[in-house]
Write an enzyme that holds these catalytic residues in place. Structure first.
Site, mmCIF file in Angstrom:
data_model
loop_
_atom_site.group_PDB
_atom_site.id
_atom_site.type_symbol
_atom_site.label_atom_id
_atom_site.label_comp_id
_atom_site.label_asym_id
_atom_site.label_seq_id
_atom_site.Cartn_x
_atom_site.Cartn_y
_atom_site.Cartn_z
ATOM 1 N N HIS A 156 0.800 -1.222 -0.001
ATOM 2 C CA HIS A 156 0.099 0.071 -0.014
ATOM 3 C C HIS A 156 0.870 1.259 -0.148
ATOM 4 C CE1 HIS A 156 -3.946 -1.826 1.266
ATOM 5 N NE2 HIS A 156 -2.950 -2.921 1.501
ATOM 6 N N TYR B 256 -10.008 4.488 7.147
ATOM 7 C CA TYR B 256 -10.685 4.882 8.423
ATOM 8 C C TYR B 256 -11.552 5.925 8.212
ATOM 9 C CZ TYR B 256 -6.282 3.011 10.337
ATOM 10 O OH TYR B 256 -5.216 2.169 10.613
ATOM 11 N N PRO C 2 -5.856 -0.389 18.611
ATOM 12 C CA PRO C 2 -5.633 -0.719 16.955
ATOM 13 C C PRO C 2 -5.653 0.267 16.127
ATOM 14 C CG PRO C 2 -7.391 -1.636 18.157
ATOM 15 C CD PRO C 2 -7.006 -1.179 19.087
ATOM 16 N N LYS D 239 -0.328 -0.443 15.161
ATOM 17 C CA LYS D 239 1.186 -0.467 15.959
ATOM 18 C C LYS D 239 1.408 -1.633 16.654
ATOM 19 C CE LYS D 239 2.363 3.544 13.875
ATOM 20 N NZ LYS D 239 2.903 3.043 12.701
ATOM 21 N N TYR E 77 2.693 6.687 10.557
ATOM 22 C CA TYR E 77 1.772 5.371 10.320
ATOM 23 C C TYR E 77 2.508 4.311 9.499
ATOM 24 C CZ TYR E 77 -2.010 2.768 8.936
ATOM 25 O OH TYR E 77 -3.291 1.800 8.805
HETATM 26 P P1 FAS Z 1 1.005 -11.822 22.115
HETATM 27 O O1 FAS Z 1 -0.100 -11.652 23.058
HETATM 28 O O2 FAS Z 1 0.599 -11.854 20.586
HETATM 29 O O3 FAS Z 1 1.839 -13.414 22.354
HETATM 30 C C1 FAS Z 1 2.073 -13.638 23.921
HETATM 31 C C2 FAS Z 1 2.209 -15.123 23.763
HETATM 32 O O4 FAS Z 1 2.606 -15.598 25.029
HETATM 33 C C3 FAS Z 1 0.805 -15.615 23.708
HETATM 34 O O5 FAS Z 1 1.091 -16.672 22.656
HETATM 35 C C4 FAS Z 1 0.686 -16.439 24.920
HETATM 36 O O6 FAS Z 1 -0.407 -17.602 24.858
HETATM 37 C C5 FAS Z 1 2.012 -16.411 25.530
HETATM 38 N N1 FAS Z 1 1.714 -16.509 27.198
HETATM 39 C C6 FAS Z 1 1.028 -15.919 27.851
HETATM 40 N N2 FAS Z 1 1.127 -16.088 29.138
HETATM 41 C C7 FAS Z 1 2.037 -16.971 29.249
HETATM 42 C C8 FAS Z 1 2.597 -18.006 30.033
HETATM 43 N N3 FAS Z 1 2.207 -17.676 31.324
HETATM 44 N N4 FAS Z 1 3.454 -19.131 29.705
HETATM 45 C C9 FAS Z 1 3.984 -19.096 28.541
HETATM 46 N N5 FAS Z 1 3.465 -18.393 27.395
HETATM 47 C C10 FAS Z 1 2.347 -17.471 27.928
HETATM 48 N N6 FAS Z 1 -2.230 -5.062 16.677
HETATM 49 C C11 FAS Z 1 -2.379 -4.545 15.445
HETATM 50 O O7 FAS Z 1 -1.361 -3.879 14.987
HETATM 51 N N7 FAS Z 1 -3.674 -4.424 15.080
HETATM 52 C C12 FAS Z 1 -4.723 -4.920 15.393
HETATM 53 O O8 FAS Z 1 -5.804 -4.984 14.449
HETATM 54 C C13 FAS Z 1 -4.754 -5.649 16.516
HETATM 55 N N8 FAS Z 1 -5.924 -6.344 17.223
HETATM 56 C C14 FAS Z 1 -5.786 -7.009 18.102
HETATM 57 C C15 FAS Z 1 -6.883 -7.765 18.567
HETATM 58 C C16 FAS Z 1 -6.960 -8.284 19.868
HETATM 59 C C17 FAS Z 1 -8.067 -9.166 20.289
HETATM 60 C C18 FAS Z 1 -5.774 -8.331 20.825
HETATM 61 C C19 FAS Z 1 -5.604 -9.144 22.098
HETATM 62 C C20 FAS Z 1 -4.380 -7.749 20.194
HETATM 63 C C21 FAS Z 1 -4.558 -7.123 18.997
HETATM 64 N N9 FAS Z 1 -3.529 -6.316 18.508
HETATM 65 C C22 FAS Z 1 -3.458 -5.460 17.314
HETATM 66 C C23 FAS Z 1 -2.168 -6.477 19.057
HETATM 67 C C24 FAS Z 1 -1.441 -7.700 18.919
HETATM 68 O O9 FAS Z 1 -1.321 -7.849 17.270
HETATM 69 C C25 FAS Z 1 -0.315 -7.546 19.489
HETATM 70 O O10 FAS Z 1 0.359 -6.253 19.469
HETATM 71 C C26 FAS Z 1 0.735 -8.825 19.270
HETATM 72 O O11 FAS Z 1 0.162 -9.863 19.136
HETATM 73 C C27 FAS Z 1 1.762 -8.759 20.110
HETATM 74 O O12 FAS Z 1 2.749 -9.726 20.051
HETATM 75 P P2 FAS Z 1 3.303 -10.350 21.345
HETATM 76 O O13 FAS Z 1 3.961 -9.337 22.159
HETATM 77 O O14 FAS Z 1 4.063 -11.404 20.874
HETATM 78 O O15 FAS Z 1 2.040 -10.838 22.378
HETATM 79 C C1 PHB Z 2 -6.253 -4.948 10.233
HETATM 80 O O1 PHB Z 2 -6.081 -5.322 9.122
HETATM 81 O O2 PHB Z 2 -6.434 -5.771 11.140
HETATM 82 C C2 PHB Z 2 -6.007 -3.544 10.842
HETATM 83 C C3 PHB Z 2 -5.540 -2.572 10.007
HETATM 84 C C4 PHB Z 2 -5.489 -1.211 10.691
HETATM 85 C C5 PHB Z 2 -5.624 -0.979 11.789
HETATM 86 C C6 PHB Z 2 -5.975 -2.072 12.719
HETATM 87 C C7 PHB Z 2 -6.312 -3.353 12.311
HETATM 88 O O3 PHB Z 2 -5.437 0.097 12.246
#
Ligand code: FAS
Ligand code: PHB
Length: 391
Positions: free
Chosen positions: A72, A200, A292, A296, A384
């Site tokens: 993009h 957005y 979100p 980031k 961004y």
């Molecule tokens: P993660 O949470 O992905 O990974 C942590 C890992 O540690 C998990 O696999 C977990 O099972 C493990 N863990 C936890 N406790 C443990 C323990 N006691 N023992 C062993 N393992 C353990 N970011 C965006 O940029 N755009 C989005 O649209 C977006 N949507 C999201 C929607 C939701 C519902 C959530 C929760 C997050 C969203 N995020 C989004 C943010 C997300 O993408 C995180 O920034 C990203 O997963 C971060 O990665 P990690 O730091 O690896 O954490």
């Molecule tokens: C997505 O593609 O899931 C997405 C894109 C932009 C955002 C958040 C989520 O700001």
């Protein structure tokens, strides 16, 4: 068991760190609470900054991303039913950002771990961290019905917001900064033709976002009240509300279809400082959470482990500990830049329940200024789509 680096968590931060350390010849073991299938079932992020694309390519994870990801050269902002405008990040940065789902990134990371014979222990329970102020830290955990110990030189908490690592910091070490937003995001996935641009929308009814995973899979979000539940939003309610928040010419392009995934997430900003203490380092959501709105979260996980793997590589391969000592300050500079950008976009694009008429007029004029000013758009574009990793 003994290794150099004990990594807690096999999300994007943990598995990418493991791959980057392997490439620098630093041994590591990854401990994950969930099964691989569960980790891969989570639907999350979709936008990769240009800098994250660079890190993944350099880690040997670019082949499928470049084949299936969608470049993009900007993102689009629509507001209050008026015409939309395009923030041309490609012109500012000279390169694109990418839409490529976190699920796909995670699949690629697991495939790379398998290819190098990486030790990733799934189903570990009751992880506890020990000796982080000593020269001989270790992690204890239950696995296969036995209590086990993993001796290491350093522990890296990649265990997300609810994991044990941040909580293992000694009392009085951490300073925590938090902002909870008075709304959530309902997200759906649908097998429909997505809009071309990540788009957005600000509307008095609330924020909306149209994104994509591929040419036949769209990812769509709307701002919802905190008390809403997924069951309050059947598809027949979602789609008219989603389209009502976009200008007519964009709404007409939105293809409806049955949702194949639906979830609601609350929005918050959170930062824990410092991101290291003694032999413990934090990376990704274990240290910070962003709404979100700025796309980031995943990108900060990438930048944290880029800095940390480089620092650990310098320590083990060159005997140089300076980068390791500076890790927290280095990572936090980018964390706060992204936290601020996400906070700015959240305030710009959401309808706050407690907003006054003054607040709304000021918000509309901020949008009008952004629409009218190439310089304002350039500032947003670089934040961004990907500030340089080493600014
Ligand atoms: P993660 O949470 O992905 O990974 C942590 C890992 O540690 C998990 O696999 C977990 O099972 C493990 N863990 C936890 N406790 C443990 C323990 N006691 N023992 C062993 N393992 C353990 N970011 C965006 O940029 N755009 C989005 O649209 C977006 N949507 C999201 C929607 C939701 C519902 C959530 C929760 C997050 C969203 N995020 C989004 C943010 C997300 O993408 C995180 O920034 C990203 O997963 C971060 O990665 P990690 O730091 O690896 O954490
Ligand atoms: C997505 O593609 O899931 C997405 C894109 C932009 C955002 C958040 C989520 O700001």
């Amino acid at each position: 068991m003994k290794t150099s680096i004990a990594i807690i968590g096999a999300g994007p931060a943990g598995l990418l760190l493991s791959q980057l350390l392997h490439l620098r010849g630093v041994a590591n073991v990854v401990l994950e609470r969930q099964s691989r299938a569960y980790v891969l079932s989570r639907i999350r992020a979709g936008v990769l900054e240009s800098t994250s694309v660079d890190v993944l390519r350099a880690a040997g994870l670019g082949e499928r991303m470049d084949r299936e990801g969608h470049p993009h050269n900007g993102m689009r902002i629509a507001w209050a039913g008026r015409d939309s405008f395009y923030v041309d990040s490609g012109q500012v940065l000279g390169r694109p950002f990418m839409t490529y789902g976190q699920t796909q990134v995670q699949e690629d990371l697991f495939a790379a771990a398998d290819a190098r014979g990486q030790a990733v222990l799934h189903g570990v329970e009751d992880v506890t961290l020990h000796g982080i102020d000593s020269a001989t830290p270790h992690v204890e955990f239950s696995h296969g019905g036995e209590r086990q110990q993993l001796a290491c030189d350093y522990i890296v908490g990649c265990d997300g917001f609810h994991g044990p690592s941040r909580k293992a910091m000694p009392a009085g070490v951490l300073r925590e900064y938090e902002k909870v937003y008075p709304f959530g995001w309902l997200g759906i996935m649908a097998r429909v033709k997505p809009l071309e641009d990540v788009t957005y929308a600000y509307h008095p009814r609330g924020c909306a976002l149209a994104s994509r995973r591929n040419d036949h899979l769209g990812r769509f979000y709307i701002q919802v009240p905190l008390e809403d539940k997924v069951e309050d939003w059947p598809d027949e309610r979602f789609w008219p509300e989603f389209k009502a928040r976009f200008p007519a010419e964009l709404a007409a392009q939105i293809e409806e279809g049955p949702s194949i995934e639906k979830s609601i997430a609350p929005l918050r900003s959170f930062v824990a400082e410092p991101m290291s203490h003694g032999r413990l380092f934090l990376a990704g959501d274990a240290a910070h959470i962003v709404p979100p709105t700025g796309a980031k979260g995943l990108n900060l996980a990438v930048s944290d482990v880029h800095y940390l793997s480089r620092a650990l590589g310098a320590h083990y391969n060159d005997g140089n500990g300076a980068l390791l000592r500076d890790y927290s300050d280095t990572a936090l500079r980018r964390v706060w830049s992204s936290v601020r950008t996400s906070w700015y976009l959240t305030n710009l694009l959401h309808s706050y329940p407690a907003s006054t008429d003054f607040d709304r007029r000021a918000q509309e004029h901020e949008l009008a200024y952004l629409q009218s000013s190439p310089r304002a758009q350039a500032a947003l574009a670089e934040q961004y789509a990907g500030l340089p990793l080493d600014t």
